[in-house]
Every structure is written in C-alpha cells, then in structure tokens.
Scaffold this active site. Structure first.
Site, PDB file in Angstrom:
ATOM      1  N   PHE A   1       0.817  -1.213   0.000  1.00 26.67           N
ATOM      2  CA  PHE A   1       0.000   0.000   0.000  1.00 26.67           C
ATOM      3  C   PHE A   1       0.851   1.263   0.000  1.00 26.67           C
ATOM      4  CE2 PHE A   1      -0.785  -1.737   4.485  1.00 26.67           C
ATOM      5  CZ  PHE A   1       0.361  -1.193   5.023  1.00 26.67           C
TER       6      PHE A   1
ATOM      7  N   HIS B   1      -2.727   3.481  11.961  1.00 29.06           N
ATOM      8  CA  HIS B   1      -2.203   3.588  13.333  1.00 29.06           C
ATOM      9  C   HIS B   1      -0.900   2.815  13.513  1.00 29.06           C
ATOM     10  CE1 HIS B   1      -3.916  -0.176  15.650  1.00 29.06           C
ATOM     11  NE2 HIS B   1      -3.467  -0.516  14.470  1.00 29.06           N
TER      12      HIS B   1
END
Length: 364
Positions: free
Chosen positions: A252, A270
């Site tokens: 990603f 996160h």
C-alpha cells in the site's frame, strides 16, 4: 444483523462506570491505588495461565474441584487451586462453599469452542513475546524508538515473518478483534450505496467478506502483501463471496486498485508515524477515482482525561511498531496532508470509529 444498543446509551453507561471507578479510587488511600495499578500485571498473567491450561474448556460441562481440574489439564493440584482462587477474585471462575469451581460469564469467553471466544486475544496478550517489550516502556519513552527493534533486532513485521508460532497467535488475535468490532461497524455505517469496495491491507479477507455480506450487490477488491494474499482466496470462498471478489498483491506504499468507489483501511494508519501514514494515504488517493470515498476504521483518542482504549493502545503502537493513535484533529490534519478532506467521524459502541474522507484532488 445483531441488534445493538444506541451509541448514546452505551456512552452513558460507560460514563457511569467510569464515575464509579473514579469514586472508588478517591475513597482509597493514594498508596493503595498505586499498589493496585502497579500490580495489574498479576491479573494478566493469571488469566493467561488459565487460558494456556484450557481450564475454561474443562469447566464447560459443569463445576469441578481444583483436584479434578488439575487431573484434566495435567497440572499440580495445589498450584491449580491457588490459580483458580486468584482468578475467582477477578470474576473469572467462581468457587462455591463446597470447593467447586464453575464458569462465570467472563470465563465463558475463555472457552475455545464458542463463536464469541476471546481466547486468541488473551493468548496473544500474555505471550512472552508480547509481554517482554512492555518491560522496556520507560526506555521507549526516553528514546522515542520502538522497543521491539531494540530487543529483537528487527521491526515487528520481520519478527512475525521469522517466528511463525507467535505470528499465528498474533494473527488469530487480530482476526478475533476484527470480528469483535464488526457488529458495531455494521450497525453504524451503510455499505450498500457502494458498487466496488476495496479493502487495503485486508489480511486474509475476513473484513471484506463481512462487508460484502452487508452489501450483497457490491463487488470487492482485496489488496494485501503477497505473503498474506495467498490465504485470502480460501477465506473469501468459505464466506461465499469469492465470485464477487478480486485479489491484488502489492504494497500500500506503492500501489492500490483503481476501480473502487469505497476504499477501506482498518487499523492500518495507526501502525505508522505521520510521515509513513501520509505516504500510504497519498498513494491510495492517487489511485482512487474521482468521487470515491475513503473510510478509515480506527480508534479516535478523546480529549481530556476521558478513559478510552485508544490511550493505552497508543502506547502499544509506540512500543511495537512506532505508530500512534490519533485525535479527531490529528486525523483531519493527516488527511489534509495526503490530499483528502475529512467529511465526518462516525462513532460506534466499540473502541473503533469510522473516519470518512473524500479526495480534494481526484485521481492523478
């Protein structure tokens, strides 16, 4: 769909519980409060020991003496009684006047054979590989660097690749936590308006399968690292949604599917500091069609002294991967840097919120 109480009702109940806990602390001497806080690790290890021994499974058919439990699990009878007695003070197991131990509603979730079992999560939290970095929290605060890298000589993700036994424990726990969040997400967000839903970093596909179950007319795309993407096909097939799915292997940081109208990232950003998180989101935006929606499933840190799981999870991220939990304002800033505009934050009755955003520039 599971019927859940309204968010406002759960928040009111949580506020009441927090107020009662605060009142209890104020009534106790400060030194007693500190002793209770500092000895909290005892609870973790007692519950972990009970989980490792499989005591809840043994008690599933009815109450037993400690000697009977020990005979079933192959442990020392006296030590088993002492463990059961300690766990009973936490509300895990209950001893009656005859010396028989039985399951409590909390202990039921330690069974291995129930759909709502929390056993995988307890086994991860008590595992020595998870516990050891917490002993380096003070050093982590001093240096600002993840304790895992110093202790194990490699980032967390490499450690998981090289230690398949703990990786299996970790992945089982993450799967269970995803399932725990899902009913609250489904109750709070409507996925049916979207025709192609992309799950970025979607692991073995459990979340995407659930989303497609809630949006029966939608197609799904799963993007994950090649090492994990290989197992996703079987999970999606078992869920009955594989004919509507496509699996793409890739990082990603580098690529993303370009045909979605909803892009979902569950507890991805996160794991990373602001620079890396911005790079991920920028990459996703570059591949999103104009008009597509971004949905981050993350804990949002509330202001002030309000107790929230996100505030302790933030320490976990700092220790293990160098990531962080974020406030609503921090999410808005992060998204703006990556070329998004945050449109709303949808709370749920669990610890997760849904941060929705749209691109300010469209596909590049």
């Amino acid at each position: 769909m599971t019927r859940l109480p309204p968010t406002r009702v759960v928040r009111a109940a949580t506020a009441l519980r927090t107020a009662l806990q605060s009142l209890t602390r104020r009534m106790a001497p400060p030194e007693v409060c500190l002793l209770e806080f500092a000895s909290g690790f005892v609870t973790t290890h007692a519950v972990y020991a009970a989980a490792r021994l499989g005591i809840a499974d043994v008690l599933a058919d009815g109450p037993l003496t400690a000697d009977d439990v020990a005979a079933e699990v192959g442990s020392d009878p006296d030590a088993t009684h002492r463990l059961l007695r300690a766990c009973a003070t936490f509300g895990i197991f209950r001893e009656d006047p005859r010396g028989l131990f039985r399951l409590t509603p909390v202990a039921e979730r330690l069974r291995s054979d129930t759909s709502d079992s929390m056993l995988p999560v307890v086994l991860m939290l008590g595992d020595p590989a998870y516990q050891r970095p917490w002993g380096r929290l003070a050093h982590c605060v001093e240096t600002g660097r993840p304790a895992v890298e110093e202790m194990f000589g490699m980032p967390m993700w490499e450690y998981l690749d090289e230690h398949p036994e703990f990786a299996a424990t970790f992945n089982d726990a993450m799967t269970r936590l995803s399932a725990l969040d899902w009913p609250t997400v489904e109750a709070a967000y409507d996925f049916t308006p979207y025709s192609t839903i992309v799950d970025i970093g979607g692991g073995h596909g459990q979340l995407l399968a659930r989303i497609l179950g809630a949006a029966p007319l939608a197609k799904g795309v799963l993007q994950e690292r090649e090492a994990l993407a290989g197992d996703a096909e079987e999970h999606l097939r078992a869920a009955g949604v594989l004919p509507r799915c496509r699996i793409e292997a890739g990082s990603f940081f580098e690529t993303a599917p370009s045909d979605g109208d909803l892009y979902v990232l569950r507890r991805v950003v996160h794991d990373f500091d602001d620079g890396q998180a911005t790079a991920i989101l920028t990459n996703v935006r570059r591949h999103m069609p104009r008009g597509a929606t971004l949905l981050l499933m993350e804990s949002v840190v509330p202001p002030g002294n309000t107790p929230h799981f996100a505030k302790t999870l933030d320490l976990d991220m700092m220790l293990f991967v160098g990531g962080r939990e974020r406030t609503e304002r921090e999410f808005a800033t992060l998204l703006e840097r990556a070329g998004f505009r945050m449109t709303r934050v949808v709370p749920t009755i669990s610890t997760i919120s849904l941060v929705e955003a749209v691109s300010t520039g469209g596909q590049l």
